[in-house]
Design an enzyme around this catalytic site. Structure first.
Site, PDB file in Angstrom:
ATOM      1  N   ARG A 192      -9.707   1.318   9.198  1.00  0.00           N
ATOM      2  CA  ARG A 192      -9.196  -0.024   9.494  1.00  0.00           C
ATOM      3  C   ARG A 192     -10.193  -0.841  10.291  1.00  0.00           C
ATOM      4  O   ARG A 192      -9.944  -2.002  10.564  1.00  0.00           O
ATOM      5  CB  ARG A 192      -7.926   0.121  10.293  1.00  0.00           C
ATOM      6  CG  ARG A 192      -6.693  -0.514   9.636  1.00  0.00           C
ATOM      7  CD  ARG A 192      -5.564  -0.261  10.558  1.00  0.00           C
ATOM      8  NE  ARG A 192      -4.350  -0.940  10.327  1.00  0.00           N
ATOM      9  CZ  ARG A 192      -3.304  -0.411   9.700  1.00  0.00           C
ATOM     10  NH1 ARG A 192      -3.395   0.768   9.141  1.00  0.00           N
ATOM     11  NH2 ARG A 192      -2.179  -1.071   9.648  1.00  0.00           N
ATOM     12  N   ARG A 245      11.426  -2.408  11.395  1.00  0.00           N
ATOM     13  CA  ARG A 245      10.344  -1.869  12.228  1.00  0.00           C
ATOM     14  C   ARG A 245      10.032  -2.882  13.318  1.00  0.00           C
ATOM     15  O   ARG A 245       9.994  -4.079  13.041  1.00  0.00           O
ATOM     16  CB  ARG A 245       9.090  -1.627  11.372  1.00  0.00           C
ATOM     17  CG  ARG A 245       9.042  -0.236  10.770  1.00  0.00           C
ATOM     18  CD  ARG A 245       7.930  -0.092   9.768  1.00  0.00           C
ATOM     19  NE  ARG A 245       6.629  -0.547  10.231  1.00  0.00           N
ATOM     20  CZ  ARG A 245       5.497  -0.428   9.525  1.00  0.00           C
ATOM     21  NH1 ARG A 245       5.523   0.140   8.345  1.00  0.00           N
ATOM     22  NH2 ARG A 245       4.355  -0.877   9.998  1.00  0.00           N
ATOM     23  N   ARG A 290      -0.604  -8.949  13.262  1.00  0.00           N
ATOM     24  CA  ARG A 290      -1.183  -7.885  12.434  1.00  0.00           C
ATOM     25  C   ARG A 290      -2.089  -8.464  11.356  1.00  0.00           C
ATOM     26  O   ARG A 290      -3.135  -7.895  11.033  1.00  0.00           O
ATOM     27  CB  ARG A 290      -0.065  -7.043  11.788  1.00  0.00           C
ATOM     28  CG  ARG A 290       0.644  -6.135  12.787  1.00  0.00           C
ATOM     29  CD  ARG A 290       1.968  -5.631  12.254  1.00  0.00           C
ATOM     30  NE  ARG A 290       1.831  -4.708  11.144  1.00  0.00           N
ATOM     31  CZ  ARG A 290       2.800  -4.455  10.267  1.00  0.00           C
ATOM     32  NH1 ARG A 290       3.960  -5.067  10.367  1.00  0.00           N
ATOM     33  NH2 ARG A 290       2.605  -3.600   9.306  1.00  0.00           N
ATOM     34  N   ARG A 292      11.740  -6.606   5.203  1.00  0.00           N
ATOM     35  CA  ARG A 292      11.752  -5.149   5.013  1.00  0.00           C
ATOM     36  C   ARG A 292      12.707  -4.463   5.988  1.00  0.00           C
ATOM     37  O   ARG A 292      12.765  -4.803   7.168  1.00  0.00           O
ATOM     38  CB  ARG A 292      10.329  -4.617   5.231  1.00  0.00           C
ATOM     39  CG  ARG A 292      10.230  -3.101   5.142  1.00  0.00           C
ATOM     40  CD  ARG A 292       8.820  -2.661   4.893  1.00  0.00           C
ATOM     41  NE  ARG A 292       7.951  -2.784   6.051  1.00  0.00           N
ATOM     42  CZ  ARG A 292       6.667  -2.429   6.051  1.00  0.00           C
ATOM     43  NH1 ARG A 292       6.113  -1.946   4.958  1.00  0.00           N
ATOM     44  NH2 ARG A 292       5.932  -2.572   7.131  1.00  0.00           N
ATOM     45  N   LYS A 331       0.829  -1.216   0.000  1.00  0.00           N
ATOM     46  CA  LYS A 331       0.000   0.000   0.000  1.00  0.00           C
ATOM     47  C   LYS A 331       0.859   1.261   0.000  1.00  0.00           C
ATOM     48  O   LYS A 331       0.613   2.188  -0.756  1.00  0.00           O
ATOM     49  CB  LYS A 331      -0.911   0.050   1.235  1.00  0.00           C
ATOM     50  CG  LYS A 331      -1.970  -1.020   1.281  1.00  0.00           C
ATOM     51  CD  LYS A 331      -2.959  -0.744   2.400  1.00  0.00           C
ATOM     52  CE  LYS A 331      -2.332  -0.812   3.782  1.00  0.00           C
ATOM     53  NZ  LYS A 331      -1.904  -2.161   4.174  1.00  0.00           N
TER      54      LYS A 331
HETATM   55  P1  AMP Z   1       0.705   0.678   9.061  1.00  0.00           P
HETATM   56  O1  AMP Z   1       1.960   1.417   8.772  1.00  0.00           O
HETATM   57  O2  AMP Z   1      -0.477   1.178   8.246  1.00  0.00           O
HETATM   58  O3  AMP Z   1       0.857  -0.820   8.995  1.00  0.00           O
HETATM   59  O4  AMP Z   1       0.307   1.031  10.583  1.00  0.00           O
HETATM   60  C1  AMP Z   1       1.185   0.722  11.643  1.00  0.00           C
HETATM   61  C2  AMP Z   1       0.421   0.649  12.953  1.00  0.00           C
HETATM   62  O5  AMP Z   1      -0.199   1.926  13.232  1.00  0.00           O
HETATM   63  C3  AMP Z   1      -0.729  -0.345  12.995  1.00  0.00           C
HETATM   64  O6  AMP Z   1      -0.287  -1.670  13.276  1.00  0.00           O
HETATM   65  C4  AMP Z   1      -1.586   0.244  14.118  1.00  0.00           C
HETATM   66  O7  AMP Z   1      -0.997  -0.021  15.390  1.00  0.00           O
HETATM   67  C5  AMP Z   1      -1.474   1.737  13.864  1.00  0.00           C
HETATM   68  N1  AMP Z   1      -2.519   2.246  12.961  1.00  0.00           N
HETATM   69  C6  AMP Z   1      -2.340   2.769  11.698  1.00  0.00           C
HETATM   70  N2  AMP Z   1      -3.504   3.136  11.169  1.00  0.00           N
HETATM   71  C7  AMP Z   1      -4.463   2.838  12.078  1.00  0.00           C
HETATM   72  C8  AMP Z   1      -5.879   2.956  12.115  1.00  0.00           C
HETATM   73  N3  AMP Z   1      -6.574   3.445  11.062  1.00  0.00           N
HETATM   74  N4  AMP Z   1      -6.532   2.544  13.236  1.00  0.00           N
HETATM   75  C9  AMP Z   1      -5.867   2.036  14.283  1.00  0.00           C
HETATM   76  N5  AMP Z   1      -4.533   1.881  14.324  1.00  0.00           N
HETATM   77  C10 AMP Z   1      -3.826   2.275  13.235  1.00  0.00           C
END
Ligand code: AMP
Length: 215
Positions: free
Chosen positions: A88, A160, A171, A127, A13
């Site tokens: 989400r 990360r 996740r 990654r 994404k």
């Molecule tokens: P991502 O980089 O999109 O995988 O997001 C990393 C982390 O940020 C996720 O595993 C969540 O802990 C938090 N996060 C990101 N976007 C959201 C969202 N829309 N709602 C809740 N937690 C989020």
């Protein structure tokens, strides 16, 4: 254009969002990036969400709603945006509806990037990111010229904390339970567009571009 970009963690994404942002000249809004920045800066928000991010769990909807409401009101999002990582949960779909209604705008499409689970586990566990400039590498598919060092700025690359295999599995579990139903919600509104998320980033981008042009 106003687009929601969805898919499992690791499906690409972020990579596609950056390319689409440049192609469509709209804002790229990544909630994951905003939260990671807050943690790095040690802000109030960052302190609240640090543990949640490290565990791969979800930040509470209300907090996310405030954050996205504020972000989409900013000037650069006026002409359009790509939402990467939001909504989400099904409740966040309703939160987004409210934010967009107040802004007097509507979504054009919800893009779902699809790929087999084992492929995204492989992509995520390999990654590596540059903590300074944000460049993204992969130990096998896109290695830096010198192992462990950013090509652009020479900083030591890091993994990360949520890219370790155990947290990746958690996740993906969260995705299946809470995020997948969102695709169904957008499908019932006729907004969902499914795209094959396998292959090179460039091949995926070509598919997206062609698909969006036909829309
Ligand atoms: P991502 O980089 O999109 O995988 O997001 C990393 C982390 O940020 C996720 O595993 C969540 O802990 C938090 N996060 C990101 N976007 C959201 C969202 N829309 N709602 C809740 N937690 C989020």
């Amino acid at each position: 254009m106003r687009i929601v970009l969805m898919g499992m963690p690791g499906v690409g994404k972020g990579t596609q969002a950056v390319q689409l942002r440049d192609h469509l000249a709209v804002a790229h809004v990544s909630t994951g990036d905003i939260l990671r920045e807050a943690v790095k800066a040690g802000s109030d928000l960052g302190r609240q969400v640090k543990g949640v991010l490290e565990a791969g769990a979800l930040v509470p909807d209300q907090l996310m709603g405030n954050l996205i409401g504020e972000r989409l009101r900013q000037e650069d999002a006026r002409e359009g945006f790509i939402l990467d990582g939001f909504p989400r949960t099904v409740d966040q779909v309703a939160i987004l509806d409210g934010v967009l209604e107040r802004l007097g705008v509507a979504l054009d499409a919800a893009i779902l990037l699809e790929a087999p689970e084992e492929l995204v586990v492989e992509r995520l566990s390999g990654r590596r990111v540059c903590p300074k400039c944000g460049a993204v590498y992969h130990v096998a598919a896109r290695p830096p010229k010198s192992a462990g060092t950013c090509d652009g700025c020479g900083t030591a690359l890091v993994q990360r904390p949520d890219d370790t295999e155990k947290v990746i599995r958690d996740r993906l579990d969260v995705y299946r339970k809470q995020t997948h139903p969102i695709a169904e919600a957008y499908e019932s509104r006729g907004l969902l567009r499914r795209f094959d998320g396998t292959g090179t980033p460039q091949a995926i981008f070509e598919r997206l571009k062609t698909g969006l042009e036909q829309a």
